[in-house]
Design a protein around this motif. Structure first.
Motif, short mmCIF file in Angstrom:
data_model
loop_
_atom_site.label_atom_id
_atom_site.label_comp_id
_atom_site.label_asym_id
_atom_site.label_seq_id
_atom_site.Cartn_x
_atom_site.Cartn_y
_atom_site.Cartn_z
N ASP A 1 40.08 28.57 52.56
CA ASP A 1 38.82 29.32 52.53
C ASP A 1 38.53 29.68 51.07
OD1 ASP A 1 37.12 31.74 52.43
OD2 ASP A 1 37.28 31.68 54.60
N ALA B 1 36.87 32.03 49.83
CA ALA B 1 36.87 33.47 49.57
C ALA B 1 38.25 34.10 49.75
CB ALA B 1 35.87 34.16 50.50
N ASN B 2 39.13 33.43 50.48
CA ASN B 2 40.45 33.99 50.74
C ASN B 2 41.42 32.83 50.93
OD1 ASN B 2 42.79 35.18 51.71
ND2 ASN B 2 41.74 36.46 53.22
N ARG B 3 42.20 32.52 49.90
CA ARG B 3 43.06 31.34 49.93
C ARG B 3 44.14 31.41 51.01
NH1 ARG B 3 43.04 27.69 45.74
NH2 ARG B 3 45.23 27.34 46.18
N ARG B 4 44.39 32.59 51.57
CA ARG B 4 45.39 32.69 52.65
C ARG B 4 44.82 32.20 53.98
NH1 ARG B 4 46.94 38.73 52.53
NH2 ARG B 4 44.77 38.81 51.99
#
Length: 149
Positions: free
Chosen positions: A88, A90-93
């Protein structure tokens, strides 16, 4: 007014028709040798109707299955090159799932197989009967919620 026996018969007929539809669709899929299970087919169709690549949790919710089931489906589709996991922005996790070009091509084949299966299933019906069946099915699909006792 229908009797409980006639309602039970209708329910049994619907279940038998559902099993027949699945059997015929599976046969048409096997003829095309796509190597895609009906569950994987459903996941691909769901992905195709999603705007941006969804998270696996979103897919599990939409498909009404446990997240682990989606992981198994995605693993198989990813191994065959039909989908890929992407981070993602916006949020690599967070991992999202997107269709590949091979996945879009497979969807075209799946649609053709479903059309062939529908033609086979609906062949005994006239145009008027098909229209009536469509209306009845829409009523059942969109019907009022069942009252809880």
């Amino acid at each position: 007014m229908t009797s409980p026996d006639s309602d039970g018969l209708l329910a049994e007929q619907l279940l038998r028709l559902t099993r027949r539809v699945h059997r015929i669709q599976k046969h048409h899929l096997e003829q095309r040798d796509l190597g895609i299970t009906p569950a994987q087919s459903r996941l691909l169709r769901t992905l195709a109707h999603w705007g941006s690549p969804p998270r696996m949790a979103d897919l599990a919710e939409r498909l009404e299955v446990v997240p682990r089931a989606v992981t198994t489906l995605v693993d198989g589709l990813e191994a065959s090159g039909k989908v890929r996991r992407v981070p993602d922005p916006a949020n690599r996790r967070v991992i999202r799932i997107e269709l590949t070009d091979d996945g879009r091509k497979a969807l075209g084949e799946l649609r053709a197989a479903r059309r062939s299966a529908a033609e086979e299933i609906l062949a005994p019906l006239t145009d008027e009967q098909r229209e009536a069946l469509g209306g009845l099915l829409n009523t059942l699909i969109d019907g009022a919620p069942v009252a809880r006792c």
